[in-house]
Design an enzyme around this catalytic site. Sequence first.
Site, PDB file in Angstrom:
ATOM      1  N   ASP A  33      82.812  77.161 -10.526  1.00 33.63           N
ATOM      2  CA  ASP A  33      83.515  77.248 -11.814  1.00 33.63           C
ATOM      3  C   ASP A  33      82.703  78.035 -12.852  1.00 33.63           C
ATOM      4  O   ASP A  33      81.480  78.010 -12.844  1.00 33.63           O
ATOM      5  CB  ASP A  33      83.796  75.830 -12.327  1.00 33.63           C
ATOM      6  CG  ASP A  33      84.828  75.828 -13.448  1.00 33.63           C
ATOM      7  OD1 ASP A  33      85.643  76.780 -13.504  1.00 33.63           O
ATOM      8  OD2 ASP A  33      84.815  74.889 -14.263  1.00 33.63           O
ATOM      9  N   ASN A  81      95.840  76.298  -9.760  1.00 28.38           N
ATOM     10  CA  ASN A  81      95.502  77.630 -10.283  1.00 28.38           C
ATOM     11  C   ASN A  81      96.707  78.579 -10.366  1.00 28.38           C
ATOM     12  O   ASN A  81      96.613  79.654 -10.971  1.00 28.38           O
ATOM     13  CB  ASN A  81      94.364  78.273  -9.476  1.00 28.38           C
ATOM     14  CG  ASN A  81      93.000  77.669  -9.760  1.00 28.38           C
ATOM     15  OD1 ASN A  81      92.141  77.591  -8.887  1.00 28.38           O
ATOM     16  ND2 ASN A  81      92.764  77.233 -11.003  1.00 28.38           N
TER      17      ASN A  81
HETATM   18  C1  IPE Z   1      88.558  74.310 -10.242  1.00 31.74           C
HETATM   19  O1  IPE Z   1      88.275  75.025 -11.379  1.00 31.74           O
HETATM   20  C2  IPE Z   1      89.154  75.202  -9.193  1.00 31.74           C
HETATM   21  C3  IPE Z   1      88.268  76.166  -8.573  1.00 31.74           C
HETATM   22  C4  IPE Z   1      86.985  76.322  -8.821  1.00 31.74           C
HETATM   23  C5  IPE Z   1      88.876  76.999  -7.586  1.00 31.74           C
HETATM   24  P1  IPE Z   1      89.322  75.162 -12.577  1.00 31.74           P
HETATM   25  O2  IPE Z   1      88.641  76.015 -13.586  1.00 31.74           O
HETATM   26  O3  IPE Z   1      90.633  75.615 -12.069  1.00 31.74           O
HETATM   27  O4  IPE Z   1      89.452  73.658 -13.060  1.00 31.74           O
HETATM   28  P2  IPE Z   1      89.766  73.071 -14.507  1.00 31.74           P
HETATM   29  O5  IPE Z   1      90.973  73.781 -15.036  1.00 31.74           O
HETATM   30  O6  IPE Z   1      88.552  73.312 -15.345  1.00 31.74           O
HETATM   31  O7  IPE Z   1      89.972  71.612 -14.271  1.00 31.74           O
HETATM   32  C1  IPE Z   2      86.376  79.462 -11.219  1.00 30.72           C
HETATM   33  O1  IPE Z   2      86.135  80.117 -12.421  1.00 30.72           O
HETATM   34  C2  IPE Z   2      87.121  80.318 -10.232  1.00 30.72           C
HETATM   35  C3  IPE Z   2      88.509  79.914  -9.991  1.00 30.72           C
HETATM   36  C4  IPE Z   2      89.127  78.903 -10.509  1.00 30.72           C
HETATM   37  C5  IPE Z   2      89.239  80.753  -9.080  1.00 30.72           C
HETATM   38  P1  IPE Z   2      87.216  80.074 -13.576  1.00 30.72           P
HETATM   39  O2  IPE Z   2      88.173  81.188 -13.374  1.00 30.72           O
HETATM   40  O3  IPE Z   2      87.828  78.729 -13.649  1.00 30.72           O
HETATM   41  O4  IPE Z   2      86.325  80.366 -14.845  1.00 30.72           O
HETATM   42  P2  IPE Z   2      86.331  79.533 -16.203  1.00 30.72           P
HETATM   43  O5  IPE Z   2      86.135  78.100 -15.821  1.00 30.72           O
HETATM   44  O6  IPE Z   2      87.641  79.780 -16.861  1.00 30.72           O
HETATM   45  O7  IPE Z   2      85.166  80.075 -16.955  1.00 30.72           O
HETATM   46 MG    MG Z   3      87.339  77.037 -14.586  1.00 28.51          MG
END
Ligand code: IPE
Ligand code: IPE
Ligand code: MG
Length: 263
Positions: A33, A81
């Site tokens: 993340d 997502n």
């Molecule tokens: C969790 O991260 C999903 C992945 C790393 C693929 P998200 O960024 O989607 O989760 P939330 O929205 O912070 O809970």
């Molecule tokens: C995690 O990074 C990757 C996926 C969820 C695919 P994010 O895209 O959630 O990045 P932040 O959390 O918004 O910074």
């Molecule tokens: Mg994220």
Amino acid sequence: MNSFSPPPPHPSGETAPAIDRSALPQHLALVMDGNGRWANERNLPRTEGHRAGERALMDVVAGAIDLGIPYVSAYAFSTENWKRSPSEVAFLMNFTGDVMARQLPTFQEWGIRVRWAGRRPRLWGSVIKRLETAEEQTRDNDVITLTMCVNYGGRAEIADAAAAMARDARAGVLKPGSITEDTVQRYLDEPQLPDVDMFLRSSGEQRLSNFMLWQSAYAEMTFLDVLWPDMDRRVLWRAVQDYVDRDRRYGGAVDRSSEGEDQ
Ligand code: IPE
Ligand code: IPE
Ligand code: MG
């Protein structure tokens, strides 16, 4: 006989701490993340953060191999997502497929067995194809199992297992009265995955976000204030050293009140 090469050492020259295999986590779950924030901090579009995350994943997997961790599961795209902008979703679909194709030679070189966990409906066919090609071509690799969790959700996995059990019960091949925790485990997406020992999330967020809910019942949680693209194997090694020092009790207890007394 398979002959695999160990990953090249980290550019810093730092090497993995020697940790007894029995003390290591057997299954490391990664919530990768913070990509979007990493990119936006640099005035770049979020998608550049995903691009930068590929190197971090491969370095962390290298570090897991260096230590001798047998199972790593990486959360690449959750069932939630799909709520993101159509352009980010499309980027992530193409990118995930590309990573699987681009890293296939490295999977083979390092002996990585790739598995895919996640729901098939809605996932782009091109991504499924590349995930399944990687699964097929790496099936005999035995250094480490990397489960790519794509269109994965912990609740979806448990609900799908319940639905499959109900179908089998109706078909007469499963006795409802004999369903145990082991039965549920057998109906999960990747039934052979052991319980998660170490659950590691980057980016400072302290939540599960629907990852490995069943498998993480007794996982040790590690939340790191580092954005995923800044992760590398040295950060993993330090986190594993902290993990090793934890007292995992699994609900048990030892009464130490009489310690030091003659028995
Ligand atoms: C969790 O991260 C999903 C992945 C790393 C693929 P998200 O960024 O989607 O989760 P939330 O929205 O912070 O809970
Ligand atoms: C995690 O990074 C990757 C996926 C969820 C695919 P994010 O895209 O959630 O990045 P932040 O959390 O918004 O910074
Ligand atoms: Mg994220």
